[in-house]
Design an enzyme around this catalytic site. Sequence first.
Site, mmCIF file in Angstrom:
data_model
loop_
_atom_site.group_PDB
_atom_site.id
_atom_site.type_symbol
_atom_site.label_atom_id
_atom_site.label_comp_id
_atom_site.label_asym_id
_atom_site.label_seq_id
_atom_site.Cartn_x
_atom_site.Cartn_y
_atom_site.Cartn_z
ATOM 1 N N THR A 130 -108.029 -24.113 12.648
ATOM 2 C CA THR A 130 -108.006 -25.557 12.922
ATOM 3 C C THR A 130 -107.474 -26.256 11.671
ATOM 4 O OG1 THR A 130 -110.373 -25.636 12.384
ATOM 5 C CG2 THR A 130 -109.773 -25.570 14.708
ATOM 6 N N LYS A 138 -112.113 -17.862 10.728
ATOM 7 C CA LYS A 138 -111.618 -19.214 10.513
ATOM 8 C C LYS A 138 -112.789 -20.056 10.047
ATOM 9 C CE LYS A 138 -111.821 -22.553 12.687
ATOM 10 N NZ LYS A 138 -112.650 -23.820 12.601
ATOM 11 N N THR A 172 -122.211 -19.912 10.644
ATOM 12 C CA THR A 172 -121.479 -20.978 9.951
ATOM 13 C C THR A 172 -119.967 -20.983 10.114
ATOM 14 O OG1 THR A 172 -121.220 -19.844 7.805
ATOM 15 C CG2 THR A 172 -123.274 -21.013 8.165
ATOM 16 N N GLU A 200 -112.157 -27.886 3.315
ATOM 17 C CA GLU A 200 -111.178 -28.958 3.533
ATOM 18 C C GLU A 200 -110.964 -29.767 2.254
ATOM 19 O OE1 GLU A 200 -111.920 -29.592 8.298
ATOM 20 O OE2 GLU A 200 -113.156 -30.680 6.866
ATOM 21 N N ASN A 248 -111.051 -35.598 7.205
ATOM 22 C CA ASN A 248 -112.072 -35.817 8.226
ATOM 23 C C ASN A 248 -112.110 -37.245 8.742
ATOM 24 O OD1 ASN A 248 -113.793 -33.281 8.689
ATOM 25 N ND2 ASN A 248 -113.436 -33.296 6.489
ATOM 26 N N THR A 295 -107.278 -38.034 15.106
ATOM 27 C CA THR A 295 -106.070 -38.836 15.307
ATOM 28 C C THR A 295 -104.877 -38.288 14.557
ATOM 29 O OG1 THR A 295 -106.751 -40.252 13.465
ATOM 30 C CG2 THR A 295 -107.377 -40.948 15.672
#
Length: 408
Positions: free
Chosen positions: A158, A184, A195, A281, A403, A408
């Site tokens: 992702t 992933k 997790t 991230e 995030n 979007t």
Amino acid sequence: MQAITTNEIIVSEKESVTLPKGYKAGGMHCGIKRKRLDLGYIVSDVPAAVAGVYTTNLFQAAPLLVTQESIAKENKIQAILVNSGNANACTGEQGLADALTMQKEFAYEMGIQDHLVAVTSTGVIGELLPMGNITNGIKQILQKEYENEENFKKAILTTDTSTKEIAVQFTIDGKTVSIGGAAKGSGMIHPNMATMLGFVTTDANIAHEDLLSALREVTNTTFNMITVDGDTSTNDMVLVMANGLAENNELTKDHSEWDVFKQGLQIVCESLAKKIARDGEGATKLVEVKVNGAFSTNAARAVGKSIISSNLVKTAIYGTDPNWGRIVTAIGYSGVPVEPTAIKVSIGPFTVFENGLPSQFIEEEVKEYLESENVKLIVELNQGDSCATAWGCDLTYDYVKINASYRT
């Protein structure tokens, strides 16, 4: 590949879930995402013993419910089907029906019973799957053009910035045994059973009960010891398939080489866990917290998790600020009774806190160390002989950017 010798575990140059005998994997773009691969599979030539650990989040996604129920029928599966881009979570009866359709359609294409297919999803929560795209993809995905383990590793991602994989080999009963893994995970990562999405394959001959025992034990020291942002997802799952094609004598806890298998599984799971933590991230650094001298393993784990989960610690590391006060504070609220004057804290090779007081250190040297891609924090509790290690990452501006616009 180097020669395999008894009790020696070798990390393979072929980092693949298809290194163990009898597995194939692949992936394709079916239209869930705009352009990237979004549907993947792992298939064993024969039904395999299976073990799984799952998220503790009470909002478990439909695919997890379907997979757990299927595995319970005979503790075996032959295939795993994964989609990314849509979690199929909080989607009600329709989401459950869609997960069952994915399972049934892929089982039909393989010519096997429905319950031998595990299904899992990852991505945005609360949206129904585009089932037309997925069923069309399922009808094509077993074609040779999509059979590529690199495709599988990409199809499960992702917000990840890289694929995560590893494979090891060793001998059991004179037979070469392999374990491969792919995972992933980048956000919604917190140490609370599984997790992430992790897929491990092995050709070892091992019964379900012993495989599950090994996975649970290893999970507690690997996947349960990482965090990125303190969030536990609705879809987290780790599955291990063992198809027995290495033809070793059945592995049990009483087998003389049981610890060799467990060590191999440990290496695979720890490597995947650390790669997930490093790929948090927006992260720029892998952070390792080593806690020594605790009165119990659980106490050491609790202190390590408390430190690695602290946003203030994580932001200080991003800013190369040797703010030992944030580390000490995280120890203090970990829930573990400690003696503050007995604790020693080090950032890399530099002692920054000892005997309840700040230590003498040259701030510029510690700041330079904190610029490293791999940062280690060491805590000596001086209460006992137990230890634990936790992994995480720094917290950056990019985490907020990623995030804030995830949907979007």
